[in-house]
Design a protein around this motif. Sequence first.
Motif, PDB file in Angstrom:
ATOM      1  N   GLY A  78       0.820  -1.213   0.000  1.00  0.00           N
ATOM      2  CA  GLY A  78       0.000   0.000   0.000  1.00  0.00           C
ATOM      3  C   GLY A  78       0.849   1.256   0.000  1.00  0.00           C
ATOM      4  O   GLY A  78       0.526   2.242  -0.667  1.00  0.00           O
ATOM      5  N   ARG A  79       1.959   1.226   0.741  1.00  0.00           N
ATOM      6  CA  ARG A  79       2.880   2.372   0.735  1.00  0.00           C
ATOM      7  C   ARG A  79       3.465   2.596  -0.656  1.00  0.00           C
ATOM      8  O   ARG A  79       3.581   3.726  -1.119  1.00  0.00           O
ATOM      9  N   GLN A  80       3.830   1.512  -1.318  1.00  0.00           N
ATOM     10  CA  GLN A  80       4.365   1.644  -2.673  1.00  0.00           C
ATOM     11  C   GLN A  80       3.290   2.188  -3.617  1.00  0.00           C
ATOM     12  O   GLN A  80       3.569   3.038  -4.457  1.00  0.00           O
ATOM     13  N   ALA A  81       2.062   1.714  -3.457  1.00  0.00           N
ATOM     14  CA  ALA A  81       0.947   2.218  -4.272  1.00  0.00           C
ATOM     15  C   ALA A  81       0.731   3.705  -4.006  1.00  0.00           C
ATOM     16  O   ALA A  81       0.444   4.472  -4.937  1.00  0.00           O
ATOM     17  N   PHE A  82       0.884   4.132  -2.743  1.00  0.00           N
ATOM     18  CA  PHE A  82       0.756   5.546  -2.380  1.00  0.00           C
ATOM     19  C   PHE A  82       1.764   6.386  -3.162  1.00  0.00           C
ATOM     20  O   PHE A  82       1.416   7.398  -3.756  1.00  0.00           O
ATOM     21  N   PHE A  83       3.029   5.951  -3.174  1.00  0.00           N
ATOM     22  CA  PHE A  83       4.056   6.708  -3.891  1.00  0.00           C
ATOM     23  C   PHE A  83       3.837   6.646  -5.402  1.00  0.00           C
ATOM     24  O   PHE A  83       4.022   7.648  -6.101  1.00  0.00           O
ATOM     25  N   ASP A  84       3.416   5.491  -5.921  1.00  0.00           N
ATOM     26  CA  ASP A  84       3.139   5.362  -7.353  1.00  0.00           C
ATOM     27  C   ASP A  84       1.997   6.272  -7.777  1.00  0.00           C
ATOM     28  O   ASP A  84       2.062   6.933  -8.810  1.00  0.00           O
ATOM     29  N   MET A  85       0.933   6.307  -6.962  1.00  0.00           N
ATOM     30  CA  MET A  85      -0.222   7.128  -7.335  1.00  0.00           C
ATOM     31  C   MET A  85       0.138   8.606  -7.300  1.00  0.00           C
ATOM     32  O   MET A  85      -0.316   9.375  -8.141  1.00  0.00           O
ATOM     33  N   HIS A  86       0.976   9.005  -6.345  1.00  0.00           N
ATOM     34  CA  HIS A  86       1.356  10.412  -6.300  1.00  0.00           C
ATOM     35  C   HIS A  86       2.244  10.791  -7.477  1.00  0.00           C
ATOM     36  O   HIS A  86       2.196  11.923  -7.950  1.00  0.00           O
ATOM     37  N   GLN A  87       2.999   9.858  -7.970  1.00  0.00           N
ATOM     38  CA  GLN A  87       3.818  10.142  -9.150  1.00  0.00           C
ATOM     39  C   GLN A  87       2.924  10.388 -10.369  1.00  0.00           C
ATOM     40  O   GLN A  87       3.154  11.342 -11.107  1.00  0.00           O
ATOM     41  N   VAL A  88       1.915   9.554 -10.585  1.00  0.00           N
ATOM     42  CA  VAL A  88       1.054   9.755 -11.761  1.00  0.00           C
ATOM     43  C   VAL A  88       0.141  10.960 -11.578  1.00  0.00           C
ATOM     44  O   VAL A  88      -0.145  11.658 -12.547  1.00  0.00           O
ATOM     45  N   ILE A  89      -0.297  11.239 -10.349  1.00  0.00           N
ATOM     46  CA  ILE A  89      -1.132  12.415 -10.108  1.00  0.00           C
ATOM     47  C   ILE A  89      -0.321  13.689 -10.296  1.00  0.00           C
ATOM     48  O   ILE A  89      -0.825  14.697 -10.777  1.00  0.00           O
ATOM     49  N   TYR A  90       0.959  13.634  -9.958  1.00  0.00           N
ATOM     50  CA  TYR A  90       1.842  14.770 -10.202  1.00  0.00           C
ATOM     51  C   TYR A  90       1.842  15.107 -11.692  1.00  0.00           C
ATOM     52  O   TYR A  90       1.787  16.272 -12.072  1.00  0.00           O
ATOM     53  N   GLU A  91       1.886  14.066 -12.530  1.00  0.00           N
ATOM     54  CA  GLU A  91       1.835  14.290 -13.984  1.00  0.00           C
ATOM     55  C   GLU A  91       0.571  15.041 -14.362  1.00  0.00           C
ATOM     56  O   GLU A  91       0.609  15.977 -15.163  1.00  0.00           O
ATOM     57  N   LEU A  92      -0.560  14.644 -13.796  1.00  0.00           N
ATOM     58  CA  LEU A  92      -1.842  15.285 -14.101  1.00  0.00           C
ATOM     59  C   LEU A  92      -1.834  16.746 -13.672  1.00  0.00           C
ATOM     60  O   LEU A  92      -2.206  17.625 -14.451  1.00  0.00           O
ATOM     61  N   PHE A  93      -1.403  17.022 -12.452  1.00  0.00           N
ATOM     62  CA  PHE A  93      -1.364  18.400 -11.970  1.00  0.00           C
ATOM     63  C   PHE A  93      -0.373  19.237 -12.777  1.00  0.00           C
ATOM     64  O   PHE A  93      -0.648  20.393 -13.088  1.00  0.00           O
ATOM     65  N   HIS A  94       0.757  18.647 -13.127  1.00  0.00           N
ATOM     66  CA  HIS A  94       1.748  19.351 -13.929  1.00  0.00           C
ATOM     67  C   HIS A  94       1.145  19.750 -15.282  1.00  0.00           C
ATOM     68  O   HIS A  94       1.294  20.884 -15.722  1.00  0.00           O
ATOM     69  N   MET A  95       0.447  18.820 -15.910  1.00  0.00           N
ATOM     70  CA  MET A  95      -0.202  19.112 -17.194  1.00  0.00           C
ATOM     71  C   MET A  95      -1.251  20.210 -17.029  1.00  0.00           C
ATOM     72  O   MET A  95      -1.379  21.097 -17.872  1.00  0.00           O
ATOM     73  N   GLY A  96      -1.990  20.162 -15.919  1.00  0.00           N
ATOM     74  CA  GLY A  96      -3.016  21.175 -15.659  1.00  0.00           C
ATOM     75  C   GLY A  96      -2.423  22.552 -15.469  1.00  0.00           C
ATOM     76  O   GLY A  96      -2.941  23.541 -16.001  1.00  0.00           O
ATOM     77  N   PHE A  97      -1.318  22.643 -14.728  1.00  0.00           N
ATOM     78  CA  PHE A  97      -0.682  23.929 -14.509  1.00  0.00           C
ATOM     79  C   PHE A  97      -0.068  24.468 -15.804  1.00  0.00           C
ATOM     80  O   PHE A  97      -0.114  25.652 -16.071  1.00  0.00           O
ATOM     81  N   LEU A  98       0.500  23.575 -16.613  1.00  0.00           N
ATOM     82  CA  LEU A  98       1.050  24.018 -17.893  1.00  0.00           C
ATOM     83  C   LEU A  98      -0.040  24.566 -18.792  1.00  0.00           C
ATOM     84  O   LEU A  98       0.121  25.597 -19.428  1.00  0.00           O
ATOM     85  N   ALA A  99      -1.177  23.867 -18.837  1.00  0.00           N
ATOM     86  CA  ALA A  99      -2.291  24.313 -19.665  1.00  0.00           C
ATOM     87  C   ALA A  99      -2.818  25.659 -19.186  1.00  0.00           C
ATOM     88  O   ALA A  99      -3.121  26.546 -19.987  1.00  0.00           O
ATOM     89  N   ALA A 100      -2.903  25.845 -17.877  1.00  0.00           N
ATOM     90  CA  ALA A 100      -3.372  27.105 -17.321  1.00  0.00           C
ATOM     91  C   ALA A 100      -2.394  28.241 -17.641  1.00  0.00           C
ATOM     92  O   ALA A 100      -2.806  29.360 -17.960  1.00  0.00           O
ATOM     93  N   THR A 101      -1.101  27.963 -17.578  1.00  0.00           N
ATOM     94  CA  THR A 101      -0.083  28.972 -17.877  1.00  0.00           C
ATOM     95  C   THR A 101      -0.156  29.401 -19.329  1.00  0.00           C
ATOM     96  O   THR A 101      -0.067  30.582 -19.639  1.00  0.00           O
ATOM     97  N   VAL A 102      -0.342  28.440 -20.222  1.00  0.00           N
ATOM     98  CA  VAL A 102      -0.435  28.749 -21.659  1.00  0.00           C
ATOM     99  C   VAL A 102      -1.655  29.623 -21.918  1.00  0.00           C
ATOM    100  O   VAL A 102      -1.593  30.576 -22.690  1.00  0.00           O
ATOM    101  N   ARG A 103      -2.784  29.326 -21.278  1.00  0.00           N
ATOM    102  CA  ARG A 103      -4.015  30.105 -21.486  1.00  0.00           C
ATOM    103  C   ARG A 103      -3.872  31.532 -20.970  1.00  0.00           C
ATOM    104  O   ARG A 103      -4.504  32.435 -21.490  1.00  0.00           O
ATOM    105  N   LEU A 104      -3.049  31.734 -19.945  1.00  0.00           N
ATOM    106  CA  LEU A 104      -2.872  33.068 -19.363  1.00  0.00           C
ATOM    107  C   LEU A 104      -2.024  33.970 -20.227  1.00  0.00           C
ATOM    108  O   LEU A 104      -2.072  35.181 -20.112  1.00  0.00           O
ATOM    109  N   ARG A 105      -1.244  33.393 -21.104  1.00  0.00           N
ATOM    110  CA  ARG A 105      -0.334  34.203 -21.933  1.00  0.00           C
ATOM    111  C   ARG A 105      -1.034  34.868 -23.052  1.00  0.00           C
ATOM    112  O   ARG A 105      -1.905  34.801 -23.638  1.00  0.00           O
TER     113      ARG A 105
END
Length: 105
Positions: A78-105
């Motif tokens: 479960g601990r390994q799954a916790f770290f794995d899920m946070h790695q993939v969720i980081y990708e999602l948030f990173h993509m979201g922030f990039l998309a928001a930054t592009v729209r603001l320009r």
Amino acid sequence: MAMEKFLKKVQLDIPSWRVLNILFERNGASITEICEHAVAKHSTITKVIYRMKGDGLVETNQSAVDGRITQVSITEKGRQAFFDMHQVIYELFHMGFLAATVRLR
């Protein structure tokens, strides 16, 4: 919906994500405490917990103080799954922030 898609990469869903976050942060909890923190029905969380137990992500034990209380703890898997899920969720948030930054320009 995007979060569900990303969590599927690590064989998890949103209810499992919630439970793992709560257990990791609190270093274990009762099913009732998990329900309160996840803002979910007891029957729903109980089903999620026992599915996760079958997957080896959590363990359940009776409380030493009150046998009516089921304590839930995260396993090493479960601990390994916790770290794995946070790695993939980081990708999602990173993509979201990039998309928001592009729209603001």
